[in-house]
Design a protein around this motif. Structure first.
Motif, PDB file in Angstrom:
ATOM      1  N   PRO A   1      -0.692  -2.543  -5.300  1.00 45.87           N
ATOM      2  CA  PRO A   1      -1.773  -1.812  -4.640  1.00 45.87           C
ATOM      3  C   PRO A   1      -1.835  -2.052  -3.135  1.00 45.87           C
ATOM      4  O   PRO A   1      -2.149  -1.136  -2.357  1.00 45.87           O
ATOM      5  CB  PRO A   1      -3.034  -2.332  -5.336  1.00 45.87           C
ATOM      6  CG  PRO A   1      -2.556  -2.769  -6.689  1.00 45.87           C
ATOM      7  CD  PRO A   1      -1.180  -3.308  -6.470  1.00 45.87           C
ATOM      8  N   ALA A   2      -1.525  -3.300  -2.716  1.00 48.45           N
ATOM      9  CA  ALA A   2      -1.595  -3.617  -1.287  1.00 48.45           C
ATOM     10  C   ALA A   2      -0.632  -2.765  -0.478  1.00 48.45           C
ATOM     11  O   ALA A   2      -0.918  -2.414   0.677  1.00 48.45           O
ATOM     12  CB  ALA A   2      -1.306  -5.100  -1.063  1.00 48.45           C
ATOM     13  N   VAL A   3       0.503  -2.396  -1.063  1.00 47.73           N
ATOM     14  CA  VAL A   3       1.469  -1.560  -0.357  1.00 47.73           C
ATOM     15  C   VAL A   3       0.865  -0.193  -0.053  1.00 47.73           C
ATOM     16  O   VAL A   3       1.023   0.347   1.041  1.00 47.73           O
ATOM     17  CB  VAL A   3       2.757  -1.412  -1.188  1.00 47.73           C
ATOM     18  CG1 VAL A   3       3.702  -0.398  -0.527  1.00 47.73           C
ATOM     19  CG2 VAL A   3       3.453  -2.747  -1.342  1.00 47.73           C
ATOM     20  N   GLY A   4       0.146   0.367  -1.024  1.00 43.67           N
ATOM     21  CA  GLY A   4      -0.497   1.651  -0.807  1.00 43.67           C
ATOM     22  C   GLY A   4      -1.510   1.592   0.319  1.00 43.67           C
ATOM     23  O   GLY A   4      -1.581   2.513   1.149  1.00 43.67           O
ATOM     24  N   VAL A   5      -2.285   0.522   0.378  1.00 45.14           N
ATOM     25  CA  VAL A   5      -3.284   0.373   1.437  1.00 45.14           C
ATOM     26  C   VAL A   5      -2.609   0.261   2.804  1.00 45.14           C
ATOM     27  O   VAL A   5      -3.035   0.890   3.776  1.00 45.14           O
ATOM     28  CB  VAL A   5      -4.181  -0.850   1.168  1.00 45.14           C
ATOM     29  CG1 VAL A   5      -5.142  -1.071   2.333  1.00 45.14           C
ATOM     30  CG2 VAL A   5      -4.956  -0.665  -0.139  1.00 45.14           C
TER      31      VAL A   5
END
Length: 407
Positions: free
Chosen positions: A303-307
């Motif tokens: 998820p952090a990559v998407g952010v």
């Protein structure tokens, strides 16, 4: 030599035509191309499509959100909100504002159906928006580049919305008229345009923010460009009007249904299609964070990559609006509008399959695409638009069979 003289003569006669007529000819050509693509989509529609194996052009024009606008036109708004089995507010008509379905109903009465009226309104409003966009940009980037921007706008990837029963065409016409009047410093027109815009589609709160930024900019440069007192009054008054109109639908929905959260809960019902376990209640900017994590997970990424990717994209867009050479050609007002609308989307929207449609109010940025004078660039951009339009129509209307194929 004779061919060159003939070409020059034809070009001269074309340039001598009134701008409204030239825009009309180009717009009709774009609409014929889109109609052809829609007919191909209807023919390609199969059993797994939302429209079935025997889809017609009329089915496509009345599909998706057009059904909700039709429901508003014939039934109005519910006084009691529908609920899911889990007790949450279900999708309902309060998410769709009343001006477009009402106008379509009036136009459709002599034409025999609401769908015919809706398509007629979309087509005519689309021409008006294309012409106003040309006038809006001509003063900034010149007549030829503005004409190319109008062509790209009329042929853009989501040009099917100039045909179907969606409110986008009418909203774009009102928005571009409002931006044009601000650019011409004719603020009195906003007292009419702002309420119409605010009850056609969501987004007028972004216009309120834009007017605030516009007023600040005019104040900063007042020594170089006069700022009469009447302009100050109009900017403040219409900015406040846009804010009141923007929040009024929440109050109207609450008054009619007896639920203070009626409108926001209705909007969040669509978000639960993507995030069934999402908590109830609207929190500004929460949607973009949730969407960044959601789409990263769909691609098998943390998820952090998407952010991080989303933040980088926002920063890049902001930098281009502020420093980009082609963006700066559009002038301060159109860049302030673009920034205001993007900030508004970040605050209220959950990015999903309708994202490209929600970006249509950024259409003045077609001027930046049209600025380079290279014929190769401009024709290439037009070809890309038409190819993307064909892809979008095929995905959303010929197929329309999964969660990311919803226009």
């Amino acid at each position: 030599m004779a061919e060159r003289r003939l070409t020059t003569r034809i070009a001269g006669r074309w340039d001598a035509l009134p701008a409204a007529l030239r825009i009309g000819v180009l717009y009709i050509g774009a609409r014929l191309a889109t109609t052809g693509l829609l007919l191909l989509a209807a023919r390609a529609s199969g059993p797994g499509s939302r429209f079935g194996a025997d889809a017609s052009l009329a089915d496509l024009l009345a599909g998706w959100d057009a059904q909700w606008y039709w429901l508003v036109a014939v039934s109005g708004y519910p006084t009691e909100l529908p609920l899911t089995d889990g007790g949450q507010v279900a999708e309902n008509a309060w998410a769709f504002l009343p001006v477009y379905p009402a106008v379509a109903a009036v136009v459709g009465a002599p034409l025999g159906s609401w769908v015919a009226g809706a398509s007629a309104v979309s087509l005519v409003a689309g021409y008006g928006a294309t012409y106003v966009l040309y006038r809006l940009l001509r003063e900034r980037i010149g007549a030829r580049a503005a004409l190319w921007a109008a062509v790209l706008f009329a042929s853009s990837p989501l040009a099917a919305l100039f045909h179907v029963g969606y409110a986008e065409s009418l909203f774009l016409l009102l928005l571009l008229l409002a931006l044009w009047q601000v650019q011409r410093r004719r603020y009195a027109w906003l007292y009419l345009l702002v309420p119409l815009m605010g009850f056609t589609r969501p987004g007028v709160l972004a216009f309120s923010l834009f007017l605030a930024l516009h007023g600040i900019h005019r104040w900063v440069i007042r020594r170089d460009a006069a700022l009469p007192g009447r302009d100050v009054v109009h900017i403040v008054a219409t900015g406040l009007l846009a804010a009141v109109v923007g929040f009024s639908w929440i109050g109207i929905a609450a008054l009619v249904t007896g639920r203070p959260d009626a409108y926001l809960a209705t909007e969040l019902a669509w978000r639960r299609v993507w995030l069934p376990n999402a908590e109830a209640g609207f929190v500004p900017f929460e949607g973009v964070v949730q969407a960044s994590a959601f789409w990263a997970s769909q691609l098998g990424l943390p998820p952090a990559v998407g952010v991080v990717v989303f933040v980088a994209a926002v920063a890049g867009a902001a930098l281009w609006l502020w420093r980009g050479r082609t963006a700066r050609r559009l002038g301060v007002d159109l860049r302030l509008w673009s920034a205001s609308y993007l900030l508004y989307l970040l605050a209220v929207f959950f990015p999903q399959s309708s994202t490209f449609r929600l970006l249509l109010p950024l259409s003045p940025l077609w001027g930046a695409v049209a600025v380079p004078r290279s014929w190769v660039w401009r024709i290439g951009a037009l070809v890309v638009c038409l190819l993307a339009q064909g892809w979008w129509i095929h995905e959303m209307y010929a197929l329309g069979d999964t969660f990311w194929r919803v226009p």
